[in-house]
Design a protein around this motif. Structure first.
Motif, mmCIF file in Angstrom:
data_model
loop_
_atom_site.group_PDB
_atom_site.id
_atom_site.type_symbol
_atom_site.label_atom_id
_atom_site.label_comp_id
_atom_site.label_asym_id
_atom_site.label_seq_id
_atom_site.Cartn_x
_atom_site.Cartn_y
_atom_site.Cartn_z
ATOM 1 N N ASP A 20 -22.295 -9.018 13.470
ATOM 2 C CA ASP A 20 -23.744 -9.245 13.532
ATOM 3 C C ASP A 20 -24.277 -9.683 12.168
ATOM 4 O O ASP A 20 -25.040 -10.654 12.062
ATOM 5 C CB ASP A 20 -24.468 -7.967 13.969
ATOM 6 C CG ASP A 20 -24.391 -7.751 15.468
ATOM 7 O OD1 ASP A 20 -23.774 -8.591 16.150
ATOM 8 O OD2 ASP A 20 -24.926 -6.742 15.956
ATOM 9 N N GLU A 21 -23.869 -8.956 11.150
ATOM 10 C CA GLU A 21 -24.337 -9.246 9.795
ATOM 11 C C GLU A 21 -23.939 -10.652 9.361
ATOM 12 O O GLU A 21 -24.754 -11.424 8.833
ATOM 13 C CB GLU A 21 -23.740 -8.205 8.835
ATOM 14 C CG GLU A 21 -24.064 -8.442 7.374
ATOM 15 C CD GLU A 21 -23.240 -7.535 6.465
ATOM 16 O OE1 GLU A 21 -22.781 -8.027 5.419
ATOM 17 O OE2 GLU A 21 -23.061 -6.343 6.802
ATOM 18 N N LYS A 22 -22.679 -11.000 9.593
ATOM 19 C CA LYS A 22 -22.192 -12.313 9.178
ATOM 20 C C LYS A 22 -22.781 -13.435 10.033
ATOM 21 O O LYS A 22 -22.978 -14.552 9.555
ATOM 22 C CB LYS A 22 -20.662 -12.337 9.222
ATOM 23 C CG LYS A 22 -20.011 -11.463 8.142
ATOM 24 C CD LYS A 22 -18.506 -11.542 8.184
ATOM 25 C CE LYS A 22 -17.904 -10.726 7.045
ATOM 26 N NZ LYS A 22 -18.217 -11.301 5.719
ATOM 27 N N SER A 23 -23.090 -13.118 11.293
ATOM 28 C CA SER A 23 -23.737 -14.120 12.152
ATOM 29 C C SER A 23 -25.122 -14.455 11.634
ATOM 30 O O SER A 23 -25.522 -15.620 11.613
ATOM 31 C CB SER A 23 -23.834 -13.588 13.589
ATOM 32 O OG SER A 23 -22.563 -13.483 14.172
ATOM 33 N N TRP A 24 -25.856 -13.436 11.186
ATOM 34 C CA TRP A 24 -27.195 -13.680 10.640
ATOM 35 C C TRP A 24 -27.129 -14.492 9.349
ATOM 36 O O TRP A 24 -27.961 -15.379 9.128
ATOM 37 C CB TRP A 24 -27.915 -12.349 10.391
ATOM 38 C CG TRP A 24 -28.547 -11.792 11.627
ATOM 39 C CD1 TRP A 24 -28.124 -10.735 12.374
ATOM 40 C CD2 TRP A 24 -29.719 -12.277 12.282
ATOM 41 N NE1 TRP A 24 -28.952 -10.535 13.446
ATOM 42 C CE2 TRP A 24 -29.944 -11.462 13.414
ATOM 43 C CE3 TRP A 24 -30.610 -13.320 12.028
ATOM 44 C CZ2 TRP A 24 -31.009 -11.663 14.287
ATOM 45 C CZ3 TRP A 24 -31.672 -13.519 12.896
ATOM 46 C CH2 TRP A 24 -31.864 -12.699 14.007
#
Length: 599
Positions: free
Chosen positions: A90-94
């Motif tokens: 999730d963090e890297k997608s953002w």
């Protein structure tokens, strides 16, 4: 303008390549996540069987506790790993969403061929790409790989649970799979139908943004109130909303049909599977309570995996359309050019137009028609004509923003269509009618540089002084380092129309190129400021090729030659005095402009 849609496989490889370039760890986590998720689910399922069988099967307490401990520890480890990877993804997608999507899209929009970008097709594709980037990471182009990973995860779970259910009866698996294949086909068909509305949706969004701009920008606030324009704008807004409602109804109609068909399939699928399990449990004495729980969980889990596969496939196709929209815009190319190695001279430039005509995209009527014109080095050329006569279009052709429909534009004898656009743009210092300030400091608005040093600062101050803007800039809270555009900064100042115009003029003078172009430079200026601008223009144009567009015919008297445009044709040229003596269209315009002052 030709564009083509990319295939799903092509888009997946495209996004993989982009993610690998941006963050390799993301791709690694994406690869290992499916296996960990499935292992956590299987461990949970078998833990239930072990615990329930302990109630009916005689086992040593130590063996029972050991089995429960092993499965429990495994469940904890797999579950924690699954959650941690999920959070990290999730963090890297953002991060990818913010640092890749918007950055890459806006860079393309700023560098795309001007003519193509401002065409109707270019605006539509740009809006579709903006929608594809979206406001949320998991409803945008970023979602394609995540959704594809979810498909792999659920397929692995499906295979694992199929292995369990086959031991119950192979036809149970066949029944469940058949039902979900039909379900998937329904979803793919519905998504294909919905994708046909993307262009309509983009055009509606363009209209919404346009109306929103008129309603919210301060520059329109006075007109809206004085002329009660809110009624007209609200009527237009309602029309747009009605179009959006009708489009939404069509899409919801397809969704409703999808839900009805899926509901019928679920009822048939689950009903038959559970009926068979109960039948086997009742008729087979070897079926333990733990095995019953295992099969019951496997049927429910199988259904969950399959439904997730179908849902993920729907999301993959949806995000694939977004990636296709994004790539369709990103891969747009302007007119193919044969780039030469010719370089322009270092001195003032000669500009020549040979049989130049131009029609905007989608229009059969030429704005400019068969223009033949030579602007000599160091010549000061004035351009006059009524609104819509083609003056600004002529400037865009000369600067290379537009390419002639027919004919050539030559600078120093070189066809500018064969030269890299940046090299052509670098020749000009310009002030366009529609120029505006950027949300930054006065210094950056003049120099377009975020690097402040003593030399640049001194040059900005000197430029502002030449354009008679330094006095009011010095009164600002932080001088040239004051922020502008109150909509963007809390401590920003707002400028009058005349002050804004001076900052924009200073920008062109700071660039200090050998061709100076001013398109209505004295718009919003008072008579004294206007006189100072033309005095400054005469000084700064010395030793340069200069072009001046003005509705005020007296101002063009400072030019060596004046050309007159009417209905796209170049109908007259000469000095101010020569044109008056010719008693043609120029004299008629001049007499009309001075008539009421003389009376």
């Amino acid at each position: 303008m030709k564009t083509k849609r990319s295939t799903l496989i092509n888009n997946i490889f495209f996004m993989l390549k982009e993610h690998l370039a941006f963050d390799k760890v993301f791709v690694v986590l994406l690869a290992i996540h499916p296996g960990i998720t499935v292992l956590a689910s299987l461990t949970s399922l078998y833990l239930s069987k072990v615990v329930l069988n302990s109630l009916s099967v005689n086992k040593e307490l130590f063996v029972l506790l050991l089995e429960v401990l092993v499965f429990s520890v495994g469940l904890i480890l797999f579950s924690v790993a699954d959650k941690m990877i999920d959070i990290k993804l999730d963090e890297k997608s953002w991060k990818f969403f913010f640092y890749y999507g918007y950055k890459k899209l806006n860079t393309k929009r700023m560098n795309l061929d001007y003519e193509l970008y401002t065409s109707h097709e270019g605006k539509t594709l740009s809006q579709k790409a903006l929608t594809a980037v979206g406001n949320y990471a998991f409803s945008s182009i970023v979602a394609l790989l995540v959704n594809s990973k979810n498909v792999v995860t659920n397929l692995l779970g499906l295979i694992a649970f199929s292995g369990i259910l086959i031991t119950l009866h192979p036809l149970v698996v066949v029944l469940l799979v058949s039902a979900y294949i039909i379900d998937g086909m329904i979803i793919i068909f519905i998504e294909w139908l919905k994708a046909k509305f993307h262009t309509d949706e983009a055009e509606i969004n363009i209209k919404k943004r346009c109306v929103s701009k008129k309603l919210t920008l301060l520059e329109y606030a006075k007109d809206i109130r004085i002329y009660s324009l809110h009624r007209l704008i609200i009527r237009i807004s309602k029309s747009i909303m009605n179009d959006e409602i009708q489009l939404t109804k069509k899409k919801e109609g397809f969704s409703l049909l999808q839900n009805i068909l899926q509901g019928l399939l679920t009822f048939l699928r689950d009903g038959i599977a559970y009926f068979y399990l109960i039948h086997v449990t009742v008729t087979n004495p070897e079926m333990t309570i733990g095995s019953f729980a295992l099969y019951l969980g496997a049927i429910a889990g199988f259904g969950d995996w399959l439904s997730q596969v179908v849902e993920n496939i729907q999301e993959v196709f949806e995000s694939n359309e977004y990636v296709s929209d994004f790539r369709e815009f990103m891969e747009l190319e302007g007119t193919e050019k044969i780039i030469t190695q010719n370089n322009f001279t270092e001195n003032s430039h000669t500009i020549k137009l040979e049989n130049v005509s131009y029609a905007y995209s989608g229009s059969e009527d030429c704005v400019l028609k068969d223009i033949n014109l030579e602007i000599k080095a160091n010549e000061k050329l004035g351009i006059v004509g009524l609104n819509g006569s083609g003056k600004s279009t002529l400037i865009k052709l000369i600067t290379g923003l537009l390419q002639p429909t027919t004919g050539k534009v030559l600078i120093d004898g070189i066809d500018i269509s064969t030269v890299e656009p940046e090299k052509v743009f670098s020749l000009f210092s310009t002030v366009f009618q529609e120029s505006s300030l950027i949300p930054s400091t006065v210094f950056n608005n003049v120099s377009f540089s975020h690097v402040v040093n003593g030399q640049n600062e001194a040059k900005v101050i000197d430029t502002l002084n030449k354009i008679d803007a330094l006095n009011f800039v010095n009164t600002l809270p932080k001088g040239i380092h004051t922020n502008v555009l109150a909509e963007f900064y809390k401590d920003a100042v707002s400028f009058s129309g005349g002050q804004t115009n001076k900052i924009i003029m200073a920008r062109s003078l700071y660039k200090d190129r050998n061709v100076l172009i001013l398109d209505e430079p004295t718009k919003n200026l008072d008579p004294i400021a206007e006189a100072n601008v033309y005095k400054t223009y005469a000084q700064l144009a010395s030793g340069k090729t200069a072009i001046l567009i003005s509705h005020r015919l007296k101002s063009t008297r400072i030019c060596d030659r004046i050309i007159v445009l009417k209905d796209g044709y170049l109908i007259e040229q000469g000095t101010h005095e020569e044109l008056l003596d010719n008693a043609g269209w120029y004299k008629e315009l001049y007499d009309l402009s001075t008539k009421y002052y003389e009376e």
